[in-house]
Design a protein around this motif. Structure first.
Motif, PDB file in Angstrom:
ATOM      1  N   ILE A 199     -34.600  74.501  58.311  1.00  0.00           N
ATOM      2  CA  ILE A 199     -35.758  73.662  58.022  1.00  0.00           C
ATOM      3  C   ILE A 199     -36.305  73.023  59.292  1.00  0.00           C
ATOM      4  CG2 ILE A 199     -34.558  71.490  57.495  1.00  0.00           C
ATOM      5  CD1 ILE A 199     -37.368  73.118  55.399  1.00  0.00           C
ATOM      6  N   GLN A 200     -35.441  72.692  60.245  1.00  0.00           N
ATOM      7  CA  GLN A 200     -35.906  72.169  61.533  1.00  0.00           C
ATOM      8  C   GLN A 200     -36.687  73.231  62.297  1.00  0.00           C
ATOM      9  OE1 GLN A 200     -32.023  70.893  63.018  1.00  0.00           O
ATOM     10  NE2 GLN A 200     -32.661  68.736  62.911  1.00  0.00           N
ATOM     11  N   ARG A 201     -36.181  74.465  62.276  1.00  0.00           N
ATOM     12  CA  ARG A 201     -36.877  75.553  62.976  1.00  0.00           C
ATOM     13  C   ARG A 201     -38.257  75.797  62.353  1.00  0.00           C
ATOM     14  NH1 ARG A 201     -31.986  78.078  61.975  1.00  0.00           N
ATOM     15  NH2 ARG A 201     -32.975  79.760  60.795  1.00  0.00           N
ATOM     16  N   LYS A 202     -38.331  75.734  61.035  1.00  0.00           N
ATOM     17  CA  LYS A 202     -39.610  75.973  60.371  1.00  0.00           C
ATOM     18  C   LYS A 202     -40.610  74.842  60.640  1.00  0.00           C
ATOM     19  CE  LYS A 202     -40.363  78.619  57.198  1.00  0.00           C
ATOM     20  NZ  LYS A 202     -40.677  79.375  55.978  1.00  0.00           N
ATOM     21  N   ASP A 203     -40.126  73.612  60.724  1.00  0.00           N
ATOM     22  CA  ASP A 203     -41.014  72.492  61.053  1.00  0.00           C
ATOM     23  C   ASP A 203     -41.589  72.660  62.455  1.00  0.00           C
ATOM     24  OD1 ASP A 203     -40.628  71.301  58.611  1.00  0.00           O
ATOM     25  OD2 ASP A 203     -39.086  69.891  59.318  1.00  0.00           O
ATOM     26  N   LEU A 204     -40.739  73.051  63.415  1.00  0.00           N
ATOM     27  CA  LEU A 204     -41.214  73.305  64.778  1.00  0.00           C
ATOM     28  C   LEU A 204     -42.199  74.476  64.803  1.00  0.00           C
ATOM     29  CD1 LEU A 204     -37.961  72.944  66.934  1.00  0.00           C
ATOM     30  CD2 LEU A 204     -39.995  71.470  67.025  1.00  0.00           C
ATOM     31  N   LYS A 209     -44.172  75.606  62.410  1.00  0.00           N
ATOM     32  CA  LYS A 209     -45.458  75.251  61.797  1.00  0.00           C
ATOM     33  C   LYS A 209     -46.327  74.463  62.759  1.00  0.00           C
ATOM     34  CE  LYS A 209     -47.407  73.471  57.508  1.00  0.00           C
ATOM     35  NZ  LYS A 209     -47.108  72.896  56.169  1.00  0.00           N
ATOM     36  N   GLU A 210     -45.683  73.619  63.572  1.00  0.00           N
ATOM     37  CA  GLU A 210     -46.435  72.817  64.533  1.00  0.00           C
ATOM     38  C   GLU A 210     -46.880  73.633  65.740  1.00  0.00           C
ATOM     39  OE1 GLU A 210     -45.775  68.780  67.257  1.00  0.00           O
ATOM     40  OE2 GLU A 210     -44.365  69.272  65.641  1.00  0.00           O
ATOM     41  N   TYR A 262     -48.385  81.689  59.343  1.00  0.00           N
ATOM     42  CA  TYR A 262     -47.123  80.996  59.108  1.00  0.00           C
ATOM     43  C   TYR A 262     -46.651  81.298  57.693  1.00  0.00           C
ATOM     44  CZ  TYR A 262     -44.039  77.049  57.972  1.00  0.00           C
ATOM     45  OH  TYR A 262     -43.002  76.272  57.543  1.00  0.00           O
ATOM     46  N   ASP A 277     -44.967  80.180  54.665  1.00  0.00           N
ATOM     47  CA  ASP A 277     -44.558  78.917  54.057  1.00  0.00           C
ATOM     48  C   ASP A 277     -43.416  79.153  53.066  1.00  0.00           C
ATOM     49  OD1 ASP A 277     -44.575  76.199  53.651  1.00  0.00           O
ATOM     50  OD2 ASP A 277     -46.724  76.086  53.243  1.00  0.00           O
ATOM     51  N   LYS A 337     -39.250  74.412  48.213  1.00  0.00           N
ATOM     52  CA  LYS A 337     -37.905  73.856  48.182  1.00  0.00           C
ATOM     53  C   LYS A 337     -37.376  73.817  46.751  1.00  0.00           C
ATOM     54  CE  LYS A 337     -38.802  70.830  52.168  1.00  0.00           C
ATOM     55  NZ  LYS A 337     -38.867  69.421  52.648  1.00  0.00           N
TER      56      LYS A 337
END
Length: 390
Positions: free
Chosen positions: A114-119, A121-122, A132, A134, A137
């Motif tokens: 989830i951290q990798r996906k947040d980075l 997306k940004e 991206y 998506d 959850k």
């Protein structure tokens, strides 16, 4: 990182769920030299030039993981459309990016999913060719139903806290399928019959405990052009000895090949012996190595009772015809239950626009027989001779 086979969709707050794309897995390295390649290192830079050009718009040094997908006329991801992208370069093409392995000088593989996906997306700049991927959850069951309603291949379930383990097939990523599709190794081909050219059917296999085991054969899914193209790829791989651990019986003389080509097939069911029923050739998978094509431990197969019941019902319908056809040299003979059935001209095109053949029609009826035959058994039927369709 590779996904294991999942049994069924589920809900879990510690998991996220993504679309299972029907395309080529691809890694993109955006550094001093831009690279785009398959899992087994084949370059996609020239093959998918629109994506390569679109990646140049990115503003960060990144290593991306995703899937290259082509969309058909129904706006659905379609592996066969992707196969023929070079012949139709105007086909909609998208690189769906679902993971980030490196960002601006730092490896990100030890971060949680989830951290990798947040980075990602940004950092990712989206355009017509780069998107991206998506996720949702927790709600895997509803997401799977939505994928089915949209006729997608299935979903991928991933633990939200999982790190990225390169080259490993783990239970932290699970593929849950809607369509029956699978990868197989081409281990040989049979002689053609009648008007068929080049070869009759591909002989398929998969590995188990480092042994190549027979998985069935397919002669459907081809037209004249793809038959010739496949034959040209097979010729340099011809060998004298059988590559299987146990030599299978074939309905026509077989020519064996080095087990180096991986194909994608769709099928109706799997027998208890893990042999595909009604496999249809969808295309070659250049993004996968033969060594990766193994029989999953939890693969679903037909039960013996179901297999026997289907054979009995099919035999009942075959007997209603009262025919004892003379087998011609060009015919294909198959055994259904205790009966031998003569099938002619299976490569004959019935629907030119879609490319469906007589063999495809027969395979469809065979697949649907479970539902149709209970209503036909012991009822009088009027059957027209098949010869009028030849």
């Amino acid at each position: 990182m590779l996904a294991s086979l999942g049994d069924q969709p589920f809900d879990d707050p510690e998991w996220i769920f993504e679309i299972k794309w029907d395309g080529y897995r691809a890694i993109a390295e955006i550094r001093e030299e831009l690279k785009l390649y398959s899992r087994n290192g084949i370059s996609f830079v020239k093959k998918f030039a629109p994506i390569t050009e679109a990646l140049k718009e990115q503003q960060h040094e990144m290593v991306l993981d995703g899937e290259i997908v082509a969309y058909n006329d129904d706006n659905l991801p379609d592996f066969q459309t992707l196969q023929h992208f070079g012949e139709h370069p105007g086909v909609p093409l998208v690189y769906h990016v679902f993971d980030l392995l490196y960002l601006n000088g730092h490896a990100t593989t030890s971060l949680s999913n989830i951290q990798r996906k947040d980075l990602l997306k940004e950092a990712l700049i989206e355009n017509d060719f780069i998107k991206y991927c998506d996720h949702v959850k927790q709600k895997g069951v509803d997401f799977f139903e939505a994928a089915k309603e949209n006729n997608l291949e299935g979903i991928i379930a991933k633990r939200a806290d999982s790190t990225y383990n390169e080259g490993r097939r783990t239970a932290e990523w699970l593929k849950i399928k809607h369509h029956n599709t699978e990868e197989v190794i081409i281990a040989g081909f049979t002689e053609p019959r009648g008007s068929r050219k080049k070869f009759g059917a591909l002989i398929l296999g998969r590995y188990k405990n480092d042994k190549l085991l027979y998985a069935g054969h397919t002669g459907t899914g081809f037209n004249a052009a793809t038959l010739n193209d496949m034959y040209q790829k097979l010729k340099p791989l011809i060998r004298k000895t059988c590559p299987f651990a146990i030599k299978p019986k074939t309905n026509m003389p077989a020519t064996w090949v080095q087990p180096k080509l991986v194909a994608n097939i769709k099928y109706s069911e799997l027998t208890e012996e893990h042999i595909f029923r009604h496999p249809v050739f969808m295309g070659l998978r250049v993004d996968k190595a033969p060594e990766e094509v193994i029989i999953p431990k939890n693969e679903k197969v037909m039960t013996k009772a179901k297999n026997t019941a289907q054979g009995d019902l099919k035999s009942a319908v075959v007997k209603t015809s009262g025919k004892n056809n003379t087998i011609k040299e060009k015919d294909t003979r198959i055994k259904v239950g205790k009966q031998e059935v003569n099938l002619t001209n299976q490569s004959k095109i019935y629907w030119p626009d879609e490319g469906y053949t007589k063999g495809d029609l027969i395979a469809y009826y065979d697949h649907m027989s479970t539902f149709i035959l209970p209503y036909l058994k012991d009822r009088p039927e009027s059957l027209e001779p098949l010869s009028q369709w030849d």
